[in-house]
Design an enzyme around this catalytic site. Structure first.
Site, PDB file in Angstrom:
ATOM      1  N   ASP A 202      46.235 -37.444  55.969  1.00  0.00           N
ATOM      2  CA  ASP A 202      47.401 -37.402  56.847  1.00  0.00           C
ATOM      3  C   ASP A 202      46.859 -36.796  58.138  1.00  0.00           C
ATOM      4  O   ASP A 202      46.548 -35.603  58.177  1.00  0.00           O
ATOM      5  CB  ASP A 202      48.507 -36.506  56.258  1.00  0.00           C
ATOM      6  N   HIS A 203      46.707 -37.606  59.167  1.00  0.00           N
ATOM      7  CA  HIS A 203      45.934 -37.114  60.318  1.00  0.00           C
ATOM      8  C   HIS A 203      46.606 -35.925  61.008  1.00  0.00           C
ATOM      9  O   HIS A 203      45.959 -35.184  61.738  1.00  0.00           O
ATOM     10  CB  HIS A 203      45.594 -38.253  61.292  1.00  0.00           C
TER      11      HIS A 203
ATOM     12  N   HIS B 133      53.876 -37.215  58.017  1.00  0.00           N
ATOM     13  CA  HIS B 133      53.612 -36.198  59.033  1.00  0.00           C
ATOM     14  C   HIS B 133      54.711 -35.131  59.111  1.00  0.00           C
ATOM     15  O   HIS B 133      54.436 -33.934  59.165  1.00  0.00           O
ATOM     16  CB  HIS B 133      53.454 -36.841  60.413  1.00  0.00           C
TER      17      HIS B 133
HETATM   18  C1  BG6 Z   1      50.831 -42.774  62.856  1.00  0.00           C
HETATM   19  C2  BG6 Z   1      51.984 -43.725  62.923  1.00  0.00           C
HETATM   20  O1  BG6 Z   1      50.650 -42.308  61.548  1.00  0.00           O
HETATM   21  O2  BG6 Z   1      51.087 -41.662  63.706  1.00  0.00           O
HETATM   22  C3  BG6 Z   1      52.217 -44.191  64.350  1.00  0.00           C
HETATM   23  O3  BG6 Z   1      51.724 -44.849  62.102  1.00  0.00           O
HETATM   24  C4  BG6 Z   1      52.383 -42.997  65.262  1.00  0.00           C
HETATM   25  O4  BG6 Z   1      53.354 -45.035  64.435  1.00  0.00           O
HETATM   26  C5  BG6 Z   1      51.241 -42.011  65.071  1.00  0.00           C
HETATM   27  O5  BG6 Z   1      52.422 -43.458  66.594  1.00  0.00           O
HETATM   28  C6  BG6 Z   1      51.502 -40.746  65.846  1.00  0.00           C
HETATM   29  O6  BG6 Z   1      50.354 -39.957  65.827  1.00  0.00           O
HETATM   30  P1  BG6 Z   1      50.012 -38.966  67.021  1.00  0.00           P
HETATM   31  O7  BG6 Z   1      48.763 -38.286  66.564  1.00  0.00           O
HETATM   32  O8  BG6 Z   1      49.847 -39.818  68.247  1.00  0.00           O
HETATM   33  O9  BG6 Z   1      51.184 -38.051  67.141  1.00  0.00           O
END
Ligand code: BG6
Length: 509
Positions: free
Chosen positions: A197-198, A260
């Site tokens: 989960d990044h 997230h």
């Molecule tokens: C991803 C989603 O996991 O996270 C995207 O699939 C979203 O739709 C993105 O834009 C948002 O990540 P960050 O790091 O730009 O907040």
């Protein structure tokens, strides 16, 4: 707050952990994730001296390529998306250890070729017998790849580690997530599986734990006695960025909330873990997910809002409505915005509402967690013209990463007027070293075998359980869904939801 600049001494990074030699095998190596995230992250880790001396990358994908053309692609990725400029000498050394295997993920022969490629790499680099498989493919291939790896005996090794990293989406509801977990478990142990989960790779997200558990000041206040309510906002000004087909089958609840936002909620609401260890941390997060009050059908009607953006303007540019976007069916009911109110049924949080909202094409890109404290018990300095504001702690995840505390201060002059002021900590001014990208941190941890920042099976399933209950009710509902103009802060229905509890959404500055 203190703006003392902190730097790690050049050449002596404070984290002394070092991965063992290994080979990383990327499935879907010619795709977007590899291009934008994986190769740039690998390259940055090399520049920062975090990679072991001996390591190699084998890319496997359907696209026609050989080692030379694949190395060129990898270089383009690093040159375009890395935080660092390409250093020719470093790149040349890295490039020699990048290889390509062309093949279809469901074709057993591709895995025979992979085995041969691994044998060739290991012959040249006998230390590098550990393996990190990375699934950067569409999720429909995850079970197929896992099964093939098992059938080819590539899933385990008697005396070296074998790990598999899996990207989101991890299922599309509870039963598909359970089925996927089961499929992976037929081939890999839970300890080998690293579900990304990044958001957990973001510095500011990790800092939630540090803020709460490395400081004595706030934790005594971190409960229902002092906290009035919590707002978690993940607003995006961007739209689907060419991913319309995926997005229309997912929607904001699956795309952002299940993963997230639930992770942010867990980090805010969890109890102190008994140790800074993967399972201790994840045990506490699972407890939060299990303590979320289950949504009844009525709760879903009253405490959730979904909406789609209509045409509007963002940063002076016109944006078409969701239904007019490419790859979106004109009668789609997929939500691009979600707002929820949820309750956590435990001693710490009983009676404290948590409000979550996320959406595409909102006014601004901002991710933040706002914790509003209760007012003083007796308003000693009551002012009728400008009412005293409650204390607010804002954890700014992105952009303008930092923490801000709002409190009342005396306005200079005669009389006792109170005005709200800000105490700010800004990452940029306090720390001079650029933070690693989320993928750098997560890849590094996967190489080390540290799964603290990866989601465990029970965590994923508990989050899906909650989200699936909402999806089921939404799926049965008829009639139009709410809308909001692109470039706004969301639908009026979301304002009404929070107003019903006596609050208003924050307008992040
Ligand atoms: C991803 C989603 O996991 O996270 C995207 O699939 C979203 O739709 C993105 O834009 C948002 O990540 P960050 O790091 O730009 O907040």
């Amino acid at each position: 707050m203190d703006h003392t600049v902190v730097r790690s001494a050049p050449g002596s990074p404070p984290d002394r952990r070092h991965p063992e030699p290994f080979v990383m095998i990327i499935f879907g190596a010619a795709g977007d994730l590899s291009h934008r995230k994986l190769f740039p992250a690998l390259y940055n880790l090399i520049v920062d001296g975090w990679m072991p001396d001996k390591f190699a990358v084998i890319g496997l994908a359907r696209q026609k390529n050989d080692d030379t053309s694949f190395r060129r692609l990898a270089r383009e990725s690093a040159a375009e998306f890395s935080r660092r400029l390409i250093d020719e000498a470093l790149w040349e050394k890295f490039e020699q250890n990048i290889h390509y295997v062309e093949g279809d993920f469901s074709d057993p022969k591709a895995y025979d070729r992979l085995r041969t490629a691994l044998a060739t790499v290991e012959a040249a680099m006998p230390q590098a017998k550990n393996r990190l498989f990375y699934l950067a493919t569409p999720p429909s291939f995850y079970p197929i790849i896992a099964e093939q790896l098992g059938q080819h005996g590539l899933n385990k090794s008697a005396d070296h580690w074998v790990r598999i990293v899996v990207e989101k989406p991890f299922g599309r509801d509870l039963s598909s997530a359970q089925a996927l977990n089961q499929k992976l478990h037929e081939v890999f142990d839970e300890s080998q599986i690293f579900r990304i989960d990044h958001y957990l790779g973001k510095e500011t997200v990790q800092n939630i734990l540090v803020f709460r558990f490395a400081n004595g000041i706030f934790e005594p206040l971190w409960n229902r006695q002092y906290i009035d309510h919590v707002q978690i906002t993940v607003a995006e000004s961007l739209g689907m960025e060419g991913r319309g087909t995926y997005y229309d089958s997912a929607g904001a609840l699956r795309d952002m909330v299940q993963n997230h936002m639930m992770q942010l909620l867990c980090l805010i609401a969890m109890e102190p873990p008994i140790a800074n260890e993967a399972d201790a941390v994840r045990d506490e997060k699972v407890k939060v997910l299990r303590a979320i009050h289950p949504f009844s059908t009525r709760d879903i009607t009253e405490n959730t809002v979904r909406a789609q953006y209509e045409a509007g303007t963002i940063k002076e540019e016109s944006v078409v409505g969701y239904l007019d976007e490419p790859d979106i069916s004109s009668d789609s009911r997929t939500e691009t915005y979600v707002a929820l109110k949820l309750a956590i049924d435990n001693w710490r949080w009983a009676g404290v509402p948590f409000f979550l909202r996320t959406g595409k094409h909102l006014a601004k890109r901002v991710t933040e967690i706002a914790i509003q404290f209760k007012q003083v018990p007796h308003p000693f300095f009551s002012q009728t013209d400008t009412p005293l504001e409650p204390n607010l702690l804002i954890l700014k995840i992105q952009p303008d990463e930092g923490i801000s505390l709002r409190f009342g201060a005396k306005v200079p002059g005669t009389g006792m007027r109170v005005s709200t002021v800000n105490m700010e900590f800004l990452y940029d001014t306090s720390f001079k070293d650029a933070a690693p990208e989320a993928y750098e941190r997560l890849l590094f941890d996967a190489m080390l075998g540290d799964s603290t920042l990866f989601t465990r099976k029970d965590e994923v399933e508990a989050a899906w359980e909650l989200v699936t209950s909402i999806l089921n009710v939404w799926g049965r509902a008829r009639g139009p869904i709410a809308t909001y103009p692109a470039g706004s802060w969301g639908p009026v229905e979301a304002d009404q939801l929070i107003r019903g509890y006596g609050f208003a959404w924050r307008r992040p500055s």
